[in-house]
Design a protein around this motif. Structure first.
Motif, PDB file in Angstrom:
ATOM      1  N   ALA A 267      15.572 -25.537 -13.526  1.00 33.98           N
ATOM      2  CA  ALA A 267      16.481 -24.291 -14.273  1.00 33.98           C
ATOM      3  C   ALA A 267      15.509 -23.083 -14.453  1.00 33.98           C
ATOM      4  O   ALA A 267      14.353 -22.961 -14.175  1.00 33.98           O
ATOM      5  CB  ALA A 267      16.795 -24.782 -15.452  1.00 33.98           C
ATOM      6  N   HIS A 268      16.339 -21.809 -14.300  1.00 36.81           N
ATOM      7  CA  HIS A 268      15.766 -20.799 -15.026  1.00 36.81           C
ATOM      8  C   HIS A 268      15.794 -21.082 -16.382  1.00 36.81           C
ATOM      9  O   HIS A 268      16.534 -21.571 -16.888  1.00 36.81           O
ATOM     10  CB  HIS A 268      16.561 -19.501 -14.598  1.00 36.81           C
ATOM     11  CG  HIS A 268      16.851 -19.427 -12.963  1.00 36.81           C
ATOM     12  ND1 HIS A 268      15.961 -18.750 -11.981  1.00 36.81           N
ATOM     13  CD2 HIS A 268      17.770 -19.704 -12.294  1.00 36.81           C
ATOM     14  CE1 HIS A 268      16.320 -18.885 -10.989  1.00 36.81           C
ATOM     15  NE2 HIS A 268      17.527 -19.351 -10.914  1.00 36.81           N
ATOM     16  N   VAL A 269      14.352 -20.285 -17.138  1.00 37.88           N
ATOM     17  CA  VAL A 269      14.583 -20.659 -18.449  1.00 37.88           C
ATOM     18  C   VAL A 269      14.356 -19.177 -19.178  1.00 37.88           C
ATOM     19  O   VAL A 269      13.270 -18.237 -18.534  1.00 37.88           O
ATOM     20  CB  VAL A 269      13.632 -21.569 -18.960  1.00 37.88           C
ATOM     21  CG1 VAL A 269      13.238 -21.593 -20.561  1.00 37.88           C
ATOM     22  CG2 VAL A 269      13.717 -22.747 -18.296  1.00 37.88           C
ATOM     23  N   LEU A 270      15.044 -18.950 -20.320  1.00 40.09           N
ATOM     24  CA  LEU A 270      14.871 -17.720 -20.896  1.00 40.09           C
ATOM     25  C   LEU A 270      14.728 -17.859 -22.396  1.00 40.09           C
ATOM     26  O   LEU A 270      15.396 -18.707 -23.021  1.00 40.09           O
ATOM     27  CB  LEU A 270      15.940 -16.698 -20.999  1.00 40.09           C
ATOM     28  CG  LEU A 270      16.218 -15.625 -21.966  1.00 40.09           C
ATOM     29  CD1 LEU A 270      14.997 -14.824 -21.861  1.00 40.09           C
ATOM     30  CD2 LEU A 270      17.549 -14.828 -21.895  1.00 40.09           C
ATOM     31  N   GLY A 271      13.454 -17.640 -22.901  1.00 41.52           N
ATOM     32  CA  GLY A 271      12.869 -18.068 -24.236  1.00 41.52           C
ATOM     33  C   GLY A 271      12.707 -16.879 -25.202  1.00 41.52           C
ATOM     34  O   GLY A 271      11.917 -15.812 -24.572  1.00 41.52           O
ATOM     35  N   LEU A 272      13.358 -16.807 -26.253  1.00 42.86           N
ATOM     36  CA  LEU A 272      13.012 -15.747 -27.361  1.00 42.86           C
ATOM     37  C   LEU A 272      12.355 -16.165 -28.326  1.00 42.86           C
ATOM     38  O   LEU A 272      12.503 -17.315 -28.912  1.00 42.86           O
ATOM     39  CB  LEU A 272      14.492 -15.225 -27.940  1.00 42.86           C
ATOM     40  CG  LEU A 272      14.614 -14.266 -28.965  1.00 42.86           C
ATOM     41  CD1 LEU A 272      13.825 -13.008 -28.710  1.00 42.86           C
ATOM     42  CD2 LEU A 272      15.960 -13.953 -29.348  1.00 42.86           C
ATOM     43  N   SER A 273      11.245 -15.333 -29.060  1.00 42.90           N
ATOM     44  CA  SER A 273      10.274 -15.685 -29.856  1.00 42.90           C
ATOM     45  C   SER A 273       9.656 -16.905 -29.771  1.00 42.90           C
ATOM     46  O   SER A 273       8.715 -17.161 -28.645  1.00 42.90           O
ATOM     47  CB  SER A 273      11.053 -15.445 -31.352  1.00 42.90           C
ATOM     48  OG  SER A 273      10.196 -15.313 -32.284  1.00 42.90           O
ATOM     49  N   MET A 274      10.007 -17.903 -30.929  1.00 43.16           N
ATOM     50  CA  MET A 274       9.307 -19.268 -30.578  1.00 43.16           C
ATOM     51  C   MET A 274       9.965 -19.852 -29.087  1.00 43.16           C
ATOM     52  O   MET A 274       9.129 -20.599 -28.492  1.00 43.16           O
ATOM     53  CB  MET A 274       9.837 -20.147 -31.813  1.00 43.16           C
ATOM     54  CG  MET A 274       9.097 -21.459 -31.807  1.00 43.16           C
ATOM     55  SD  MET A 274      10.053 -22.745 -32.764  1.00 43.16           S
ATOM     56  CE  MET A 274      11.504 -22.802 -31.907  1.00 43.16           C
ATOM     57  N   GLY A 275      11.083 -19.598 -28.964  1.00 39.38           N
ATOM     58  CA  GLY A 275      11.701 -20.062 -27.517  1.00 39.38           C
ATOM     59  C   GLY A 275      10.589 -19.464 -26.308  1.00 39.38           C
ATOM     60  O   GLY A 275      10.383 -20.283 -25.460  1.00 39.38           O
ATOM     61  N   GLY A 276      10.107 -18.499 -26.770  1.00 45.45           N
ATOM     62  CA  GLY A 276       9.050 -17.951 -25.558  1.00 45.45           C
ATOM     63  C   GLY A 276       7.743 -18.828 -25.746  1.00 45.45           C
ATOM     64  O   GLY A 276       7.325 -18.806 -24.492  1.00 45.45           O
ATOM     65  N   ILE A 277       7.491 -19.127 -26.908  1.00 48.26           N
ATOM     66  CA  ILE A 277       6.267 -20.057 -26.778  1.00 48.26           C
ATOM     67  C   ILE A 277       6.826 -21.262 -26.073  1.00 48.26           C
ATOM     68  O   ILE A 277       5.874 -21.867 -25.394  1.00 48.26           O
ATOM     69  CB  ILE A 277       5.830 -20.180 -28.360  1.00 48.26           C
ATOM     70  CG1 ILE A 277       5.206 -19.066 -29.045  1.00 48.26           C
ATOM     71  CG2 ILE A 277       4.815 -21.420 -28.560  1.00 48.26           C
ATOM     72  CD1 ILE A 277       5.030 -19.158 -30.396  1.00 48.26           C
ATOM     73  N   LEU A 278       7.732 -22.086 -26.406  1.00 50.49           N
ATOM     74  CA  LEU A 278       8.005 -23.196 -25.751  1.00 50.49           C
ATOM     75  C   LEU A 278       8.122 -22.955 -24.274  1.00 50.49           C
ATOM     76  O   LEU A 278       7.912 -23.888 -23.463  1.00 50.49           O
ATOM     77  CB  LEU A 278       9.313 -23.610 -26.388  1.00 50.49           C
ATOM     78  CG  LEU A 278       9.428 -23.771 -27.789  1.00 50.49           C
ATOM     79  CD1 LEU A 278      10.763 -24.478 -28.219  1.00 50.49           C
ATOM     80  CD2 LEU A 278       8.462 -24.905 -28.528  1.00 50.49           C
ATOM     81  N   THR A 279       8.768 -21.907 -23.806  1.00 47.18           N
ATOM     82  CA  THR A 279       8.907 -21.645 -22.234  1.00 47.18           C
ATOM     83  C   THR A 279       7.549 -21.547 -21.785  1.00 47.18           C
ATOM     84  O   THR A 279       7.413 -21.935 -20.577  1.00 47.18           O
ATOM     85  CB  THR A 279       9.618 -20.322 -22.219  1.00 47.18           C
ATOM     86  OG1 THR A 279      10.883 -20.202 -22.746  1.00 47.18           O
ATOM     87  CG2 THR A 279       9.774 -20.028 -20.671  1.00 47.18           C
TER      88      THR A 279
ATOM     89  N   THR B  57       7.600 -12.552 -27.704  1.00 52.69           N
ATOM     90  CA  THR B  57       6.813 -13.729 -27.988  1.00 52.69           C
ATOM     91  C   THR B  57       5.447 -13.457 -27.790  1.00 52.69           C
ATOM     92  O   THR B  57       4.720 -12.733 -27.123  1.00 52.69           O
ATOM     93  CB  THR B  57       7.381 -15.055 -27.068  1.00 52.69           C
ATOM     94  OG1 THR B  57       6.676 -16.242 -27.690  1.00 52.69           O
ATOM     95  CG2 THR B  57       6.814 -14.808 -25.637  1.00 52.69           C
ATOM     96  N   PHE B  58       4.441 -14.560 -28.496  1.00 53.08           N
ATOM     97  CA  PHE B  58       3.095 -14.488 -28.373  1.00 53.08           C
ATOM     98  C   PHE B  58       2.651 -15.158 -27.261  1.00 53.08           C
ATOM     99  O   PHE B  58       3.322 -16.252 -26.776  1.00 53.08           O
ATOM    100  CB  PHE B  58       2.332 -14.963 -30.002  1.00 53.08           C
ATOM    101  CG  PHE B  58       2.760 -14.285 -30.866  1.00 53.08           C
ATOM    102  CD1 PHE B  58       2.037 -12.993 -31.351  1.00 53.08           C
ATOM    103  CD2 PHE B  58       3.808 -14.374 -31.918  1.00 53.08           C
ATOM    104  CE1 PHE B  58       2.379 -12.266 -32.508  1.00 53.08           C
ATOM    105  CE2 PHE B  58       4.302 -13.881 -32.927  1.00 53.08           C
ATOM    106  CZ  PHE B  58       3.613 -12.527 -33.151  1.00 53.08           C
TER     107      PHE B  58
END
Length: 293
Positions: free
Chosen positions: A98-110, A129-130
């Motif tokens: 899959a393509h994955v788009l993560g925001l904030s904590m979701g970017g950490i998980l990505t 994200t950090f």
């Protein structure tokens, strides 16, 4: 546009997550990974619809959010477990990559997905994200800044957020939630209070409650660094810079662009930490240009 399909999937014993699929099921999947304490419905429908014109878009509620199982009080888990949940959602929905788009904590998980499960990703997009890396930021003059010295979230905002408690009635709770998003969007792009209020009303109805869980803030955050793996990344990765973000200062986007392999940086002028309506088309344009390249 196909009718959205909602289902719940089991990701661990006693843990079920709400999911929604929107768009052509034959199209390449795009998984949306939300931030801490936020359910999948925090992704605005206009953004989901734009993306679903080209992808089967999957959004879901993390454990301890929305309509998913609340389990942390009885069975605490590390934050990294939420990245494994994302893989389990793909497994349950028979999505190989899959393509994955993560925001904030979701970017950490990505980023954890990039490091630990690169074979499951077609592309990645990281928004506000950090970095999960110890590599210092290199400046144009050759100087470097250690990661621990990069600026953190706005202290006044964090102080206000730490004082949040569930309000005694629905209207007061909605007022508080809209104020939260307003404080996360101090830049020039206007925040439509009525739009965010409607979104939060829907989230509360979906969740069946309005007491937010602190599970993600309390979860063990050890073992998240992936310096070497991210440097060696080959999955095409978009870094979305939000110049007006008080939660993740924009210098962190530049840091991500340096420490993660195969990245491209795009700036959305005026963007803060809140997905305001005026920013949704530029974000969709950037993500689709990346996923459809």
């Amino acid at each position: 546009m196909t009718t959205p399909v909602e289902t719940t999937v089991t990701v661990a014993p006693g843990v079920r997550l709400w999911t929604e699929r929107r768009g052509d099921p034959r199209a390449p999947a795009l998984l949306l990974v939300m931030g801490a304490s936020e359910p999948g419905l925090s992704w605005p429908d206009p953004l989901v619809d734009r993306l679903a014109a080209h992808h089967q878009v999957i959004r879901y509620d993390h454990r301890d959010t929305g309509a998913s199982t609340r389990v942390f009080d009885e069975a605490p888990y590390p934050l990294a477990e939420l990245a494994e949940d994302a893989v389990r959602v793909l497994d349950a929905l028979d999505v190989d990559r899959a393509h994955v788009l993560g925001l904030s904590m979701g970017g950490i998980l990505t980023q954890l997905l990039l490091a630990d499960h690169p074979d499951r990703l077609r592309t990645a997009s990281l928004w506000s994200t950090f970095a999960m890396s110890t590599t210092p930021l290199r400046h144009d003059d050759g100087a470097t800044t250690p990661v621990e010295e990069l600026p953190g979230p706005d202290e006044e905002l964090i102080g206000w957020l730490s004082g949040l408690t569930p309000r005694p009635d629905l209207e007061a709770e909605l007022d508080q939630r809209v104020e939260k998003w307003r404080r996360m969007n101090p830049g020039p792009l206007p925040l439509d209070a009525a739009d965010f209020r409607t979104r939060e009303e829907r989230i509360i109805a979906h969740s069946g409650r309005w007491d937010d869980s602190w599970a993600h803030a309390l979860a063990d955050q050890s073992g998240l660094l992936r310096t070497d793996q991210l440097a060696a990344n080959t999955v095409p990765t978009l870094v979305i810079e939000a110049p007006a973000d008080p939660v993740v200062p924009p210098v962190h986007a530049r840091h991500l662009d340096q420490v993660v392999g195969a990245t491209r940086l795009v700036t959305i002028p005026g963007l803060g930490h809140a997905p305001v309506r005026r920013a949704l088309d530029p974000i969709a344009d950037a993500v689709l240009a990346h996923t459809l390249a």
